[in-house]
Design a protein around this motif. Structure first.
Motif, PDB file in Angstrom:
ATOM      1  N   HIS A 112       0.831  -1.209   0.000  1.00  0.00           N
ATOM      2  CA  HIS A 112       0.000   0.000   0.000  1.00  0.00           C
ATOM      3  C   HIS A 112       0.867   1.261   0.000  1.00  0.00           C
ATOM      4  CE1 HIS A 112      -3.262  -2.689   0.622  1.00  0.00           C
ATOM      5  NE2 HIS A 112      -3.000  -2.936   1.883  1.00  0.00           N
ATOM      6  N   TRP A 115      -0.543   4.495  -1.111  1.00  0.00           N
ATOM      7  CA  TRP A 115      -1.417   5.183  -0.173  1.00  0.00           C
ATOM      8  C   TRP A 115      -0.613   6.223   0.610  1.00  0.00           C
ATOM      9  CZ3 TRP A 115      -5.253   1.308   2.569  1.00  0.00           C
ATOM     10  CH2 TRP A 115      -5.932   0.570   1.585  1.00  0.00           C
ATOM     11  N   LEU A 340      -9.228   7.044  -0.710  1.00  0.00           N
ATOM     12  CA  LEU A 340      -8.052   7.381   0.090  1.00  0.00           C
ATOM     13  C   LEU A 340      -8.107   8.796   0.649  1.00  0.00           C
ATOM     14  CD1 LEU A 340      -5.189   5.649  -1.920  1.00  0.00           C
ATOM     15  CD2 LEU A 340      -6.479   4.815   0.047  1.00  0.00           C
ATOM     16  N   TYR A 343      -9.906   8.594   3.679  1.00  0.00           N
ATOM     17  CA  TYR A 343      -9.102   8.009   4.745  1.00  0.00           C
ATOM     18  C   TYR A 343      -8.343   9.115   5.480  1.00  0.00           C
ATOM     19  CZ  TYR A 343      -9.683   3.256   2.786  1.00  0.00           C
ATOM     20  OH  TYR A 343     -10.179   2.057   2.336  1.00  0.00           O
TER      21      TYR A 343
END
Length: 722
Positions: A112, A115, A340, A343
């Motif tokens: 990830h 990210w 994202l 997030y």
């Protein structure tokens, strides 16, 4: 020795109770209960970690550069273990992060990494640690600590904490603002890391599934979701696992890679564990926790997620921080559509950054049916309970509620199926509207009130007509009729088609692709005096209409199937149409058959538990499963505590069907959702009332699982009807 009343509970054990049932009343009580939860999760799920935390022996920067305003370091961290275990950490941060302007820290796993790049753009320092399938550097610690019983996921979470040991020594990091997330198995380890290490300030569970955000009590095989013995993917060959090994050093039981191997002993009896994975939420509280999952995620079913959320919320309420626990849904399935930016909005909210606030994260639920509110609503009618001598159909219709009318034949049109292929593909039903797989044809159709379905039939059928089955799925919110974690050699609809039947399979209202059509709060706003079960019965009637309609070159609803597919599905034998229902599907089938004499037989698989005998409700969930948890039959709640006054029971239905409809009742002895002894009483009662009834009762020493044995029993029964 104290009893453990949390063992055997159908519902999640209350987090604000000790395992012996003693309530948590004070902060001191909670700290003791928190320790108990931690110990239970370690004992049953995740395994133990080393007794000692190894000291960092040395730190070596092996790569360092600054580009486009971002500092990037690769750092080898070596620990004072017997084998000097080490791992390489990637650490990136904006040049604006200094000892005078410390940045919040975002942590994630190697796969990830991108990210983290989003985090850089939002002003976060980023640590990427090697604890993913594609890059796992935890094995030296397994070797260093042979007495630790940890599964691989727990070991990865522990490695995240060892990364924090180093990161908190850096003067560009704000130690009070550490966030962690990951997806799927990495979501599991992120939750576990935060649960066992209070230094993590905020966490996002991104489709973490079981046993993390989704508890086994509400997933497992009877929901077509993941269970303790599901066929999980093997770990890559480069990974070692903490369990017994074959001579080539591969684990003899693949499940050992992820969790304790002993967890598989609870297959089908998951409620015997005195804690479930919702305990992680109790350990994370009062810190910030967001569950991010997809509407039709096969690994993280929305119903299971929300049961866990509601249980965890009690702890957050106890601490007066309810707003720190939330769910956020995204479209799609397990992978894709991860939001994202949202997030990092959550992390900003947790850390008091920017303008993000609690108003940006309002409570979001799909399964928030409040039976008491429904019951007290001015829109809810309370008709008189049917008299004992009333007809069974009247009693059934009374319980199902006031139908809005229908079902009627829909106008059809090619639009109904023309654009449905991508949805079928997403849910694992096939990539084409028409395709042949292993000798079975799949054809997408539309019937009734705009219901998508698929018919399956043998590609080489020879006869002029074919017997038909309507396949009715269980409480599988995530995928409808698709078995996401199968325990059988082939799917039921595929097996029946290979056995010479035409099978119509579709997602019932509130499940799979129709999840949002039937969320209880919305459904009962629209139809306050009907029921979801009543709507499901209507859909079955529409399915029978579809199967019995004559084919004259076009679909009876007006859809020109022949011109669309250049194929007909086989004409159905109208006197051989059967309903096969598993779990919830069997409940639907029995009710539907009572209203429709066109149905020749009903196979009720692991579905029958008497309504009037609620004596094992603590273990099975009882009638509350039907009237509140799943909101199928709200009027049933009027009889809580007075079950003997319920207008009918399943014995009455079986006796009513005896003249026109054959029945198969398959009731596994160890089905934790069923009062088996009460089922046996019903069967004995029916035989005493009608010794010549065409009913087959099968009871084997099985758990509730749609497996090859149950399939074979169903196939043999169906063939015996022809």
């Amino acid at each position: 020795m104290a009893s453990l009343p949390h063992k055997g509970m159908a519902d999640l054990p209350p987090l604000l109770e000790f395992s012996d049932g003693t309530p948590v009343k004070t902060k001191t009580d909670w700290e003791n209960r928190r320790n108990e939860i931690r110990d239970l999760l370690t004992q049953y799920y995740y395994g133990s970690v080393p007794d000692e935390t190894p000291r960092i022996a040395r730190v070596k920067t092996i790569n360092n550069n600054t580009e486009r305003g971002v500092v990037r370091n690769e750092i080898m961290i070596t620990f004072d273990t017997i084998n000097m275990a080490n791992f390489i950490l990637e650490f990136l941060y904006p040049v604006t992060c200094t000892s005078h302007a410390r940045c919040p820290l975002f942590m994630t796993q190697t796969n990830h990494r991108r990210w983290g790049l989003v985090g850089i753009s939002r002003g976060y320092a980023v640590a990427v640690y090697p604890a993913a399938d594609s890059n796992d550097e935890t094995d030296p610690f397994r070797v260093a600590y042979p007495n630790a019983t940890w599964g691989l996921i727990r070991r990865r979470a522990w490695l995240a904490s060892r990364a924090v040991d180093y990161l908190v020594t850096l003067d560009v990091i704000d130690q009070e603002k550490i966030a962690i997330t990951g997806h799927s198995r990495n979501g599991k380890q992120s939750m576990i890391a935060a649960a066992f290490d209070d230094r993590f300030t905020a966490v996002i569970s991104s489709s973490s599934g079981v046993p993390a955000m989704s508890p086994y009590r509400f997933t497992s095989s009877f929901t077509f979701s993941e269970s303790p013995s599901s066929k999980w993917p093997n770990a890559p060959d480069s990974l070692n696992c903490s369990c017994s090994r074959s001579p080539d050093h591969r684990p003899t039981i693949p499940q050992c890679c992820w969790w304790l191997p002993s967890l598989t002993q609870f297959e089908g009896k998951e409620n015997e564990i005195p804690i479930d994975s919702h305990g992680l939420l109790g350990l994370i509280a009062p810190r910030f926790m967001l569950s991010e999952c997809a509407w039709t995620d096969p690994c993280d079913p929305s119903f299971a997620v929300e049961r866990s959320y509601c249980a965890g919320k009690e702890v957050y309420k106890f601490m007066n921080v309810s707003e720190r626990l939330r769910i956020h849904y995204r479209p799609g399935q397990h992978h894709g559509f991860e939001d994202l930016e949202n997030y990092f909005d959550w992390f900003d909210y947790a850390f008091g950054r920017g303008q993000t606030s609690s108003s940006d994260f309002l409570e979001e639920r799909l399964h928030n049916f409040d039976w008491n509110s429904w019951n007290s609503s001015s829109s809810t009618l309370h008709p008189d309970i049917p008299l004992q001598n009333a007809s069974l159909l009247y009693k059934l219709q009374w319980m199902l509620g006031e139908s809005p009318g229908g079902p009627v034949t829909s106008p059809g049109g090619s639009y109904a199926v023309e654009y449905h292929g991508y949805i079928d593909d997403m849910l694992g039903k096939g990539s084409q509207l028409y395709e042949v797989i292993d000798g079975v044809v799949k054809m997408t159709v539309n019937f009734g009130c705009y219901i998508y379905g698929n018919v399956y039939y043998p590609d080489n059928y020879k006869s002029s007509t074919i017997p038909a089955v309507v396949w009715l799925h269980p409480f599988s919110y995530q995928g409808g009729y698709i078995e996401n974690y199968p325990h059988d050699s082939q799917r039921m609809y595929h097996r029946l088609a290979k056995e010479g039947f035409l099978v119509l399979a579709y997602d019932q209202i509130g499940f799979g692709e129709r999840l949002l059509d039937g969320t209880p709060s919305q459904f009962y706003k629209r139809y306050p005096n009907w029921s979801l079960l009543g709507s499901m019965v209507h859909d079955v009637q529409s399915a029978i209409d579809f199967l019995t309609a004559d084919q004259n070159g076009s679909h009876p609803d007006g859809l020109p199937l022949f011109s669309f597919y250049h194929k007909h599905y086989p004409p159905v034998q109208k006197n051989h149409i059967y309903l096969v229902g598993y779990s919830m599907g069997g409940l639907v089938a029995l009710h539907a058959a009572s209203f429709d004499t066109r149905i020749a037989g009903v196979a009720c698989l692991a579905c029958l538990t008497p309504l009037r005998n609620n004596s094992l409700s603590r273990t099975t969930g009882g009638n509350r499963r039907l009237y509140e948890w799943h909101a199928l039959l709200p009027r049933l709640g009027w009889f809580e505590g007075n079950e003997n006054k319920i207008p009918y029971d399943f014995g009455d239905i079986l006796l009513y069907l005896k003249n026109n409809t054959s029945t198969l009742i398959d009731s596994p002895l160890y089905d934790r959702t069923v009062n088996h002894w009460a089922v046996q009483d019903v069967i004995d009662y029916v035989h005493n009332q009608a010794s010549d009834i065409d009913m087959k009762f099968v009871s084997t020493q099985d758990i509730n699982q749609l497996n090859d044995r149950m399939q074979e029993s169903t196939v043999q029964w169906l063939h015996s009807r022809l």
